[in-house]
Scaffold this motif. Structure first.
Motif, PDB file in Angstrom:
ATOM      1  N   THR A 193       0.757  -1.143   0.178  1.00 52.97           N
ATOM      2  CA  THR A 193      -0.031  -0.156   0.104  1.00 52.97           C
ATOM      3  C   THR A 193       0.971   1.230  -0.016  1.00 52.97           C
ATOM      4  O   THR A 193       2.089   1.196   0.271  1.00 52.97           O
ATOM      5  CB  THR A 193      -0.992   0.015   1.231  1.00 52.97           C
ATOM      6  N   SER A 240     -15.840 -10.787   2.262  1.00 54.82           N
ATOM      7  CA  SER A 240     -15.051  -9.957   3.344  1.00 54.82           C
ATOM      8  C   SER A 240     -14.476 -11.045   4.300  1.00 54.82           C
ATOM      9  O   SER A 240     -15.376 -12.045   4.560  1.00 54.82           O
ATOM     10  CB  SER A 240     -15.802  -8.847   3.871  1.00 54.82           C
ATOM     11  N   SER A 253      -4.169  -4.429  -1.757  1.00 52.41           N
ATOM     12  CA  SER A 253      -5.435  -4.201  -1.530  1.00 52.41           C
ATOM     13  C   SER A 253      -5.701  -4.131   0.027  1.00 52.41           C
ATOM     14  O   SER A 253      -6.859  -3.936   0.449  1.00 52.41           O
ATOM     15  CB  SER A 253      -6.425  -5.026  -2.083  1.00 52.41           C
ATOM     16  N   PHE A 254      -4.700  -4.407   0.808  1.00 58.29           N
ATOM     17  CA  PHE A 254      -5.090  -4.436   2.281  1.00 58.29           C
ATOM     18  C   PHE A 254      -3.378  -4.021   2.978  1.00 58.29           C
ATOM     19  O   PHE A 254      -2.342  -4.201   2.328  1.00 58.29           O
ATOM     20  CB  PHE A 254      -5.308  -5.843   2.862  1.00 58.29           C
ATOM     21  N   HIS A 255      -3.651  -3.410   4.250  1.00 59.22           N
ATOM     22  CA  HIS A 255      -2.682  -2.874   4.900  1.00 59.22           C
ATOM     23  C   HIS A 255      -2.193  -3.735   6.031  1.00 59.22           C
ATOM     24  O   HIS A 255      -2.945  -4.090   6.520  1.00 59.22           O
ATOM     25  CB  HIS A 255      -2.652  -1.520   5.343  1.00 59.22           C
ATOM     26  N   LYS A 267       1.664 -10.309   4.531  1.00 58.12           N
ATOM     27  CA  LYS A 267       0.855 -10.276   3.453  1.00 58.12           C
ATOM     28  C   LYS A 267       0.271 -11.792   2.996  1.00 58.12           C
ATOM     29  O   LYS A 267      -0.647 -12.042   2.939  1.00 58.12           O
ATOM     30  CB  LYS A 267       1.019  -9.464   2.478  1.00 58.12           C
ATOM     31  N   LEU A 309      -7.602  -6.219  11.034  1.00 55.28           N
ATOM     32  CA  LEU A 309      -7.891  -5.647   9.822  1.00 55.28           C
ATOM     33  C   LEU A 309      -9.086  -6.443   9.047  1.00 55.28           C
ATOM     34  O   LEU A 309      -9.518  -7.627   9.255  1.00 55.28           O
ATOM     35  CB  LEU A 309      -6.784  -5.696   8.638  1.00 55.28           C
ATOM     36  N   ARG A 310      -9.964  -5.819   7.886  1.00 50.21           N
ATOM     37  CA  ARG A 310     -10.867  -6.359   7.361  1.00 50.21           C
ATOM     38  C   ARG A 310     -10.361  -6.434   5.604  1.00 50.21           C
ATOM     39  O   ARG A 310      -9.650  -5.383   5.399  1.00 50.21           O
ATOM     40  CB  ARG A 310     -12.291  -5.525   7.393  1.00 50.21           C
ATOM     41  N   VAL A 311     -10.492  -7.607   5.161  1.00 50.96           N
ATOM     42  CA  VAL A 311     -10.021  -7.847   3.997  1.00 50.96           C
ATOM     43  C   VAL A 311     -11.161  -8.158   3.037  1.00 50.96           C
ATOM     44  O   VAL A 311     -12.188  -8.899   3.487  1.00 50.96           O
ATOM     45  CB  VAL A 311      -8.960  -9.241   3.748  1.00 50.96           C
TER      46      VAL A 311
END
Length: 199
Positions: A109, A172, A152-154, A135, A164-166
């Protein structure tokens, strides 16, 4: 087929994510049933081994959640209990990377890339690998592997546990992620994912 670990004990501890984890040197061991000299091929009775279309192995609906990763002579394995949702573990061996910032531009990101730029040049490869294991653990836990874009995710560059939400293709997952303590030159991350119900 699964590989059997060498007959040396490996470290196993409880994880804050509620799963057992173990890692250590592993080498193939010849299965007693193998008459062709193959390494470690053995079937666990009572489990229905499957592989998803994206290559993620599972034990069927009755089997426990698990994940594994191997690099060189090292392996990491996580096994959950009956109520444990999806798990992902990733292992890397610390090594030099020619252009960690170039790789990060494609896979991190903007905030992760900025943090990597802030690292001393001598520490960038290690910081890149720490974030990459985080990741990959997430990508394995949600069962999408590299089909889930890493940008797409941190996950950050640090060792701190994060939630976190992926999201991907209308699905999701809520994910808990942690980097495990370093063991020699190994870098290991563990993720636990729970699918989010669609309203």
């Amino acid at each position: 087929p699964l590989r059997q670990a060498q007959d040396r004990p490996s470290e196993a501890t409880d994880s804050p994510l509620g799963a057992q984890r173990a890692w250590g040197p592993v080498h193939g061991a010849r299965s007693p049933e193998a008459d062709d000299g193959s390494v470690g091929a053995q079937r666990a009775s009572g489990l229905d081994w499957n592989v998803s279309a994206l290559g993620k192995p599972d034990c069927g609906l009755r089997g426990p959640a698990f994940s594994l990763s191997r690099r060189g002579a090292w392996a990491a394995f996580v096994l959950g209990g009956a109520a444990t949702p999806l798990l992902g573990i990733d292992l890397e061996i610390a090594h030099d990377i020619d252009a960690p910032l170039d790789l990060a531009r494609d896979h991190f990101t903007p905030r992760e890339l900025g943090a990597l730029r802030g690292e001393p040049a001598s520490e960038r490869a290690y910081a890149f690998l720490r974030a990459w294991t985080r990741k990959e653990a997430v990508m394995k836990a949600v069962g999408l592997g590299v089909s889930l874009p890493a940008r797409s995710f941190h996950v950050g560059l640090g060792r701190d546990a994060v939630s976190l939400r992926v999201a991907h293709d209308g699905r999701s997952w809520d994910v808990e992620l942690e980097s495990l303590p370093d063991e020699g030159d190994t870098i290991v991350a563990l993720a636990r994912a729970v699918p989010v119900a669609v309203d």
